[in-house]
Scaffold this motif. Structure first.
Motif, PDB file in Angstrom:
ATOM      1  N   SER A   1      40.067  -5.907 123.120  1.00  0.00           N
ATOM      2  CA  SER A   1      38.835  -5.520 123.810  1.00  0.00           C
ATOM      3  C   SER A   1      38.009  -6.755 124.130  1.00  0.00           C
ATOM      4  O   SER A   1      37.417  -6.862 125.200  1.00  0.00           O
ATOM      5  CB  SER A   1      38.006  -4.573 122.947  1.00  0.00           C
TER       6      SER A   1
ATOM      7  N   ASP B   1      39.251   1.057 127.765  1.00  0.00           N
ATOM      8  CA  ASP B   1      39.602   0.668 126.410  1.00  0.00           C
ATOM      9  C   ASP B   1      40.349   1.827 125.755  1.00  0.00           C
ATOM     10  O   ASP B   1      40.038   2.993 125.983  1.00  0.00           O
ATOM     11  CB  ASP B   1      38.317   0.338 125.636  1.00  0.00           C
ATOM     12  N   GLU B   2      41.330   1.486 124.944  1.00  0.00           N
ATOM     13  CA  GLU B   2      42.070   2.486 124.173  1.00  0.00           C
ATOM     14  C   GLU B   2      42.596   3.603 125.051  1.00  0.00           C
ATOM     15  O   GLU B   2      42.356   4.788 124.820  1.00  0.00           O
ATOM     16  CB  GLU B   2      41.187   3.018 123.048  1.00  0.00           C
TER      17      GLU B   2
HETATM   18 MG   LIG Z   1      39.638  -2.484 121.082  1.00  0.00          MG
END
Ligand SMILES: [Mg+2]
Ligand SMILES: Nc1ncnc2c1ncn2[C@@H]1O[C@H](COP(=O)(O)OP(=O)(O)OP(=O)(O)O)[C@@H](O)[C@H]1O
Length: 503
Positions: free
Chosen positions: A274, A327-328
Motif C-alpha cells: 500500500s 487496495d486489497e
Molecule cells: Mg495494504
C-alpha cells in the motif's frame, strides 16, 4: 455526444440516457433535433406531466402525470417526436409501466418517435433490456469548459487579466470531471474568494473537485505526504515506477509509447504494498484516487452497485491522468468468479464491468491494485496482459531490513548513529516492514513510560517479544511465493532475490 446524435437520427425507439445534468442534456437533445428533419421535443416529469420543450407551462398536457397515462399520450401522437422522460426509474419496475413501454415501442415502427429515459442512475427491467440502448451523457470536455470560462471572463466584475494559453489550460484541466453547473460554481467561487480568476486560483478549483469526489462517496482523494524514498527495498519495483514517471506526458505519446494500464502488487502482508502504491502518485505527480470497493456494493436497489462503479470510474476518467488505487483487491472481488454467489451475482457483475472497463479504457487512468492472496482472486484478473506487470513483494532480506530501520529511525530521531543497524536487522529475520515499525514504536512507548530515551536494547526486546506473521502463516506465505515464482516479477533487486534463494 456524437453517439446520442447518431441514435436519435437513426430513430432508435428507446434510449436510456444516464446523466445528473438534465438541463445540459436537454439542450444537447434539442440541438440535435433541430437538424433535419426537425422533431418536436416533449418532457415528462412526475410533477408536471408532459410539457413541450421550450414552450410555456400552459401547454401542459392534461392528466399525464402518471407514467402510464403519459406513455399512452405518447402512443397517440401522430407526429414524429422525442419524448424525454425524466426520472422514470422509480416507476420503471412496475409491471404496467414496463408493459406500456414495450407496447409503445412496438407501435413506433416507421413513426420517427423516440423515448429518452433520462436519469442519474441506470435501472432497466429485463423485459426492456433488449430494446434499450444505454448511453452515458459525457461530462463537459475542455472545449465546453473553455466556452464557459470565456463567458466568465467576459462578464467578470473582477480584475482578471487575459490568460495565457498555459494558464488557461491549467484552469480548464482543474475543472475537468465537474458538471457544467459545478464548474460554473467553482469559477464563480474562485472569483469571489480571490477577486480574480488566474492560474493562482487553480487550487481553489481543485479543492472543489476534491469536495465533489468526497461527496461521490466511493472515490477518495488521497493526499500523500511520503515519497518513494520512505519505502525500503523493492528496488526493482521502484526502478520500474521511476522509468515510467513521464509515461503520461504528451512527449511519451509522440515517442510512440503506449499509456501504462496498471499494475498489480501481490505480496506478504505488511511489506509496503500500500505504501509504494501511494507514493507512486507523488513520484508521477498525478492525483491519487482510492476506489473503495466496499462502498461500491449497495444492495438497496437492483443495479445500484453497477451504477456506483460506473459513476466512480467516470469521475476517475474525467480527472485523468490519475492513479486509481484499489487496495486489497482480493477482498473486493472475493466471491466473484466462484460458483457460490451469495449475493445474487452482484460481485460477479461488478467484477465483469470492472474488467471490461480496464480492457476498453482509453483514458490515462493507471490502475494500481494490491492483494495478498491469489487464491481469492478470479483467474481472469491475473491473465497476462491485464496489467502491465504483476509484482511480488516478499519479506525483506537483511539489507532491506537495514534500510527499513534506517528509514523509520530517521523519521523519529535526527541522530541515529547510536544504533547498530546491522544488529537490529539480524534480530528480526522473517519480520515484515510493518512489524519492524511496530517493534520500534513499542520500544519507544516502553522507554517513554519510564521517562527515558529508547535504546538499541529496547528495540531488540520489543522485536523478540512479538511473533512475526510469517511464522504463524508459514503455509500461506509459502503458497504465495510458489505461485509468484513463475507468474510475477520480484519487486526486490536481483541480488536480494538471489540471497533469498540461498536460504
Ligand atoms: Mg495494504
Ligand atoms: N518496505 C518498507 N519500507 C518502509 N516501511 C515499510 C515497508 N513495508 C512496510 N512498511 C511500514 O509498514 C506500514 C504498513 O505497510 P503497508 O500498509 O504498505 O503494507 P501492505 O504490504 O500494504 O500490507 P497489507 O497486505 O497488510 O495491506 C507502512 O506504512 C510502513 O510504515
Amino acid at each position: 455526444m456524437r453517439e446520442l446524435e447518431v441514435l436519435i437520427q437513426a430513430h432508435y425507439p428507446l434510449i436510456y440516457l444516464i446523466t445528473p445534468e438534465e438541463e445540459r442534456a436537454e439542450q444537447a437533445i434539442a440541438a440535435i433535433t433541430q437538424l433535419k428533419p426537425p422533431r418536436k421535443v416533449f418532457l415528462w416529469t412526475v410533477t408536471h406531466g408532459i410539457i413541450e420543450y421550450g414552450r410555456p407551462r400552459t401547454l401542459t398536457q392534461h392528466n399525464t402525470v402518471s407514467p402510464e397515462a403519459a406513455i399512452e399520450w405518447v402512443v397517440r401522437q401522430r407526429e414524429p417526436g422525442i419524448f424525454i422522460f425524466k426520472d422514470l426509474h422509480p416507476f420503471i419496475d412496475s409491471a404496467s409501466v414496463t408493459r406500456w413501454l414495450r407496447d409503445a415501442i412496438a407501435s413506433f415502427k416507421g413513426m420517427n418517435k423516440t423515448f429518452i429515459l433520462m436519469s442519474p442512475i441506470q435501472q432497466i427491467p429485463v423485459e426492456l433490456e433488449k430494446e434499450a440502448v444505454v448511453v452515458e451523457f459525457p461530462l463537459p470536455n475542455m472545449a465546453e469548459l473553455d466556452d464557459m470560462l470565456n463567458m466568465h471572463l467576459k462578464n467578470s466584475f473582477s480584475r482578471s487579466r487575459r490568460l495565457s494559453t498555459d494558464e488557461r489550460e491549467k484552469l480548464l484541466k482543474a475543472a475537468l470531471g465537474l458538471t457544467r453547473d459545478e464548474a460554473d460554481k467553482v469559477y464563480r467561487k474562485a472569483e469571489v474568494v480571490a477577486g480574480k480568476l488566474t492560474e493562482a486560483e487553480v487550487d481553489i478549483v481543485l479543492s472543489e473537485k476534491k469536495q465533489i469526489i468526497k461527496r461521490n462517496g466511493i472515490l477518495e482523494y488521497l493526499e500523500v505526504g511520503e515519497t518513494i524514498n520512505s519505502v525500503g527495498g523493492l528496488t526493482e519495483l521502484k526502478r520500474w515506477l521511476e522509468q515510467r514517471a513521464d509515461a503520461f506526458t504528451e512527449r511519451a505519446r509522440q515517442y510512440g509509447l503506449p499509456q501504462p494500464k496498471g499494475m498489480l502488487i501481490l505480496g506478504v502482508p505488511g511489506c509496503g504494498k500500500s505504501l509504494i502504491a501511494k507514493t507512486t502518485a507523488r513520484l508521477w505527480g498525478l492525483p491519487l484516487l482510492r476506489l473503495d470497493m466496499g462502498r461500491v456494493y449497495d444492495g438497496s436497489m437492483v443495479g445500484r452497485s453497477e451504477a456506483n462503479l460506473r459513476n466512480a470510474l467516470r469521475v476517475a476518467e474525467s480527472i485523468s491522468p490519475a492513479i486509481l488505487f484499489i487496495d486489497e483487491v482480493d477482498k473486493a472481488f472475493a466471491g466473484a468468479g466462484g460458483s457460490a454467489d451469495s449475493d445474487g451475482g452482484t460481485s460477479s457483475r461488478i467484477f465483469g464491468s470492472f474488467l471490461t472497463w480496464m480492457q476498453e479504457k482509453a483514458s490515462p487512468v493507471f490502475v494500481m491494485a494490491t492483494a495478498n492472496r491469489v487464491d481469492r482472486l478470479p483467474s481472469e484478473f491475473l491473465r497476462k496482459g491485464r496489467f502491465d506487470e504483476i509484482f511480488f513483494v516478499d519479506l525483506p532480506n537483511s539489507d532491506e531490513r537495514k534500510e527499513i530501520f534506517r528509514i523509520h529511525l530517521t523519521k523519529r530521531r535526527e541522530d541515529i548513529a547510536r544504533f547498530d543497524i546491522a544488529q537490529l536487522a539480524s534480530a528480526c529475520e522473517g519480520y515484515s516492514g510493518a512489524e519492524i515499525e511496530q517493534g520500534l514504536v513499542a520500544a519507544m512507548y516502553d522507554a517513554f513510560a519510564q521517562n527515558r530515551e529508547f535504546t538499541q536494547l529496547d528495540i531488540i526486546a520489543a522485536l523478540k517479544s512479538t511473533m512475526p506473521l510469517s511464522r504463524t502463516l508459514t503455509e500461506q506465505v509459502a503458497a504465495l511465493r510458489e505461485w509468484a515464482r513463475h507468474r510475477a516479477r520480484p519487486a526486490a533487486s536481483m541480488i536480494a532475490e538471489y540471497q533469498r534463494m540461498e536460504f
